[in-house]
Design a protein around this motif. Structure first.
Motif, PDB file in Angstrom:
ATOM      1  N   VAL A 110       0.899  -1.312   0.092  1.00 47.21           N
ATOM      2  CA  VAL A 110      -0.053  -0.016  -0.065  1.00 47.21           C
ATOM      3  C   VAL A 110       0.702   0.955  -0.092  1.00 47.21           C
ATOM      4  CG1 VAL A 110      -1.524   1.340   1.262  1.00 47.21           C
ATOM      5  CG2 VAL A 110      -2.059  -1.161   1.036  1.00 47.21           C
ATOM      6  N   GLY A 166       2.607   1.514  -3.491  1.00 49.75           N
ATOM      7  CA  GLY A 166       1.804   1.865  -4.568  1.00 49.75           C
ATOM      8  C   GLY A 166       1.323   3.246  -4.376  1.00 49.75           C
ATOM      9  N   TRP A 167       1.229   3.790  -3.051  1.00 50.60           N
ATOM     10  CA  TRP A 167       0.758   5.222  -3.246  1.00 50.60           C
ATOM     11  C   TRP A 167       1.845   6.272  -3.708  1.00 50.60           C
ATOM     12  CZ3 TRP A 167      -2.903   8.135  -3.202  1.00 50.60           C
ATOM     13  CH2 TRP A 167      -2.720   9.652  -2.869  1.00 50.60           C
ATOM     14  N   VAL A 218       4.125   5.354  -6.215  1.00 48.48           N
ATOM     15  CA  VAL A 218       4.131   5.103  -7.658  1.00 48.48           C
ATOM     16  C   VAL A 218       3.079   5.902  -8.183  1.00 48.48           C
ATOM     17  CG1 VAL A 218       4.105   3.452  -9.269  1.00 48.48           C
ATOM     18  CG2 VAL A 218       5.435   2.978  -7.593  1.00 48.48           C
ATOM     19  N   THR A 219       1.825   5.902  -7.462  1.00 49.90           N
ATOM     20  CA  THR A 219       0.749   6.712  -7.927  1.00 49.90           C
ATOM     21  C   THR A 219       0.829   7.962  -8.224  1.00 49.90           C
ATOM     22  OG1 THR A 219      -0.696   5.308  -7.054  1.00 49.90           O
ATOM     23  CG2 THR A 219      -1.710   7.104  -7.432  1.00 49.90           C
ATOM     24  N   ILE A 256       3.944   9.523  -8.853  1.00 51.24           N
ATOM     25  CA  ILE A 256       4.865   9.743  -9.966  1.00 51.24           C
ATOM     26  C   ILE A 256       4.165   9.449 -11.134  1.00 51.24           C
ATOM     27  CG2 ILE A 256       6.731   8.399 -10.842  1.00 51.24           C
ATOM     28  CD1 ILE A 256       7.786   7.732  -8.385  1.00 51.24           C
ATOM     29  N   ILE A 257       3.079   8.647 -11.128  1.00 54.76           N
ATOM     30  CA  ILE A 257       2.450   8.461 -12.442  1.00 54.76           C
ATOM     31  C   ILE A 257       1.721   9.711 -12.753  1.00 54.76           C
ATOM     32  CG2 ILE A 257       0.693   7.278 -13.736  1.00 54.76           C
ATOM     33  CD1 ILE A 257       1.675   4.823 -12.411  1.00 54.76           C
ATOM     34  N   LEU A 258       1.092  10.298 -11.628  1.00 54.33           N
ATOM     35  CA  LEU A 258       0.025  11.441 -11.831  1.00 54.33           C
ATOM     36  C   LEU A 258       0.753  12.614 -12.146  1.00 54.33           C
ATOM     37  CD1 LEU A 258      -3.088  10.621  -9.404  1.00 54.33           C
ATOM     38  CD2 LEU A 258      -2.686  10.433 -12.218  1.00 54.33           C
ATOM     39  N   ASN A 259       2.097  12.621 -11.373  1.00 56.50           N
ATOM     40  CA  ASN A 259       2.913  13.763 -11.907  1.00 56.50           C
ATOM     41  C   ASN A 259       3.289  14.168 -13.274  1.00 56.50           C
ATOM     42  OD1 ASN A 259       5.086  15.875 -11.851  1.00 56.50           O
ATOM     43  ND2 ASN A 259       5.788  15.062  -9.882  1.00 56.50           N
ATOM     44  N   LEU A 292       6.783  13.271 -14.776  1.00 55.91           N
ATOM     45  CA  LEU A 292       6.922  11.896 -14.592  1.00 55.91           C
ATOM     46  C   LEU A 292       8.632  11.944 -14.083  1.00 55.91           C
ATOM     47  CD1 LEU A 292       5.440   9.372 -15.432  1.00 55.91           C
ATOM     48  CD2 LEU A 292       6.887   9.244 -17.430  1.00 55.91           C
ATOM     49  N   PRO A 293       8.396  12.108 -12.861  1.00 55.84           N
ATOM     50  CA  PRO A 293       9.991  12.128 -12.124  1.00 55.84           C
ATOM     51  C   PRO A 293      10.430  10.899 -11.736  1.00 55.84           C
ATOM     52  CG  PRO A 293       8.190  12.772 -10.409  1.00 55.84           C
ATOM     53  CD  PRO A 293       7.660  12.345 -11.842  1.00 55.84           C
ATOM     54  N   PRO A 302       4.887  -2.315  -5.454  1.00 57.74           N
ATOM     55  CA  PRO A 302       5.094  -1.570  -6.743  1.00 57.74           C
ATOM     56  C   PRO A 302       6.262  -0.779  -6.703  1.00 57.74           C
ATOM     57  CG  PRO A 302       2.972  -1.463  -5.901  1.00 57.74           C
ATOM     58  CD  PRO A 302       3.820  -2.170  -4.939  1.00 57.74           C
ATOM     59  N   GLY A 303       6.910  -0.494  -7.923  1.00 57.67           N
ATOM     60  CA  GLY A 303       8.137   0.377  -7.899  1.00 57.67           C
ATOM     61  C   GLY A 303       9.479  -0.336  -7.866  1.00 57.67           C
TER      62      GLY A 303
END
Lengths: 112, 158, 99
Positions: B72, B75-76, B78-79, B81-84, B87-88, B117-118
């Protein structure tokens, strides 16, 4: 009591739907195959499991709940296996991963 | 001992999938379970410590909640990062040493790495695991060896 | 609520199909196919609740197993050029041999 269960189930399903869409967006946005694996890793066990937990709250204590729990455990076991197989096959095939060797992070994403 | 636990697990699986309790269906389930146990034991010879690790079932109750919490948390990350929009990401390959003794322990560790994740384990051999990490933070989180120690403790519970 | 979850899953499947069409390498397409399979499992479960017929869950469980087996079979085929008959001398022990 059912109201509490409804709210909890709604929250879990909403969070699961959010993470699922974020993971799919990541699969579309990420620059190379290995980084896409990470986006799939957030979608595969995480978002889908949250939706299934929400459905468990909705089903109550029946055989359906046990089946959903079994489905979650099954996904938790199988999804890393297929991700690892994918990464290993790509590595042995000679697909070079995109690496950022202490450069600026911005130019990795622009090299798409 | 291992036969009994496999029979119980398979029977539970049959009842879970069918949900009917008619005599014919129960008899068919019993026949299937016995056939599978005979096949795995005598023909495939996989009914051993590796194929059916019963000794790990108790410790799973303490390892899995910790692992889910790790999933969890990362996962947060990586979330975000994806929404940035920028894309850092800074993907990198690191080699992580393993301190588990058996193959089952190493596979548990590698699968835990992939499930988070990650970080994704790419190659697993005797010396260590080749890990592809999405960010520096993910690689450093593995370098502390916390998950390695917990997986080793999980495996050592006999 | 179930309708919203179904729509979200359909959107996610659409994005994954986009990656499957774009994907430069075959591994991207396999990754997208695996993802679509997982999403389809979840869609089956949600759709079973949407139509009040939880029997779809049995199909979902079997589809999970088929999904991972299909992915492994495709990857093995692309790595070794065969599905690895034991008579051909264990290609899994020699990763470089069958390429």
């Amino acid at each position: 009591m059912t109201v509490i269960f409804d709210i909890a189930s709604w929250l879990f399903i909403a969070a699961g739907a959010f993470f699922t869409i974020v993971g799919a967006l990541g699969i579309l946005r990420m620059p190379d195959m290995y980084t896409r694996c990470h986006a799939a890793g957030i979608l595969d066990p995480f978002g889908v499991s949250l939706i299934l937990v929400g459905l468990m709250f909705q089903a109550g204590l029946t055989l359906v709940t046990v089946k959903l729990g079994f489905l979650i455990v099954l996904l938790m076991f199988t999804s890393p296996v297929s991700t690892h197989a994918l990464g290993r096959a790509a590595l042995h095939h000679g697909l070079k991963p995109l690496l950022a060797d202490d450069k600026q992070t911005g130019d990795v994403s622009s090299k798409r | 001992m291992r036969h009994v636990s496999l029979i119980v697990a398979l029977a539970a699986f049959w009842l879970l999938l069918s949900g009917f309790y008619k005599p014919f269906l129960l008899a068919a389930g019993l026949g299937s379970v016995l056939a599978i146990v005979w096949f795995t034991d005598r023909r495939m010879k996989v009914l051993d410590l590796e194929g059916h690790p019963t000794h790990l079932s108790i410790r799973a109750l303490t390892y899995w909640p910790w692992l889910i919490w790790e999933v969890v948390k990362s996962g947060w990350d990586v979330t975000k990062i994806i929404l940035n929009p920028r894309l850092p990401i800074s993907p990198r390959l690191v080699r992580v040493p393993t301190s588990q003794k058996t193959d089952v322990g190493r596979v548990i560790y590698a699968n835990s790495i992939t499930l988070t994740p990650g970080t994704t384990s790419l190659e697993l051999d005797e010396q260590g695991i080749l890990v592809h990490a999405l960010t520096v933070a993910g690689a450093e989180g593995l370098a502390t060896g916390d998950m390695d120690r917990r997986a080793a403790a999980f495996e050592a519970a006999l | 609520m179930f309708t919203a979850a179904t729509l979200a899953l359909l959107v996610a499947i659409g994005l994954a199909i986009g990656r499957a069409c774009l994907g430069p390498t075959v591994f991207d397409r396999v990754l997208a196919a695996n993802t679509i399979g997982t999403l389809a499992v979840c869609l089956m479960a949600v759709y079973g609740f949407l139509t009040e017929r939880p029997e779809f869950l049995d199909v979902a469980i079997v589809y999970t197993l088929l999904n991972v087996l299909g992915t492994l079979a495709i990857l093995k085929f692309f790595r070794f050029g065969s599905l690895g008959d034991p008579e051909e001398g264990e290609p899994a022990d020699r990763p470089e041999a069958g390429r």
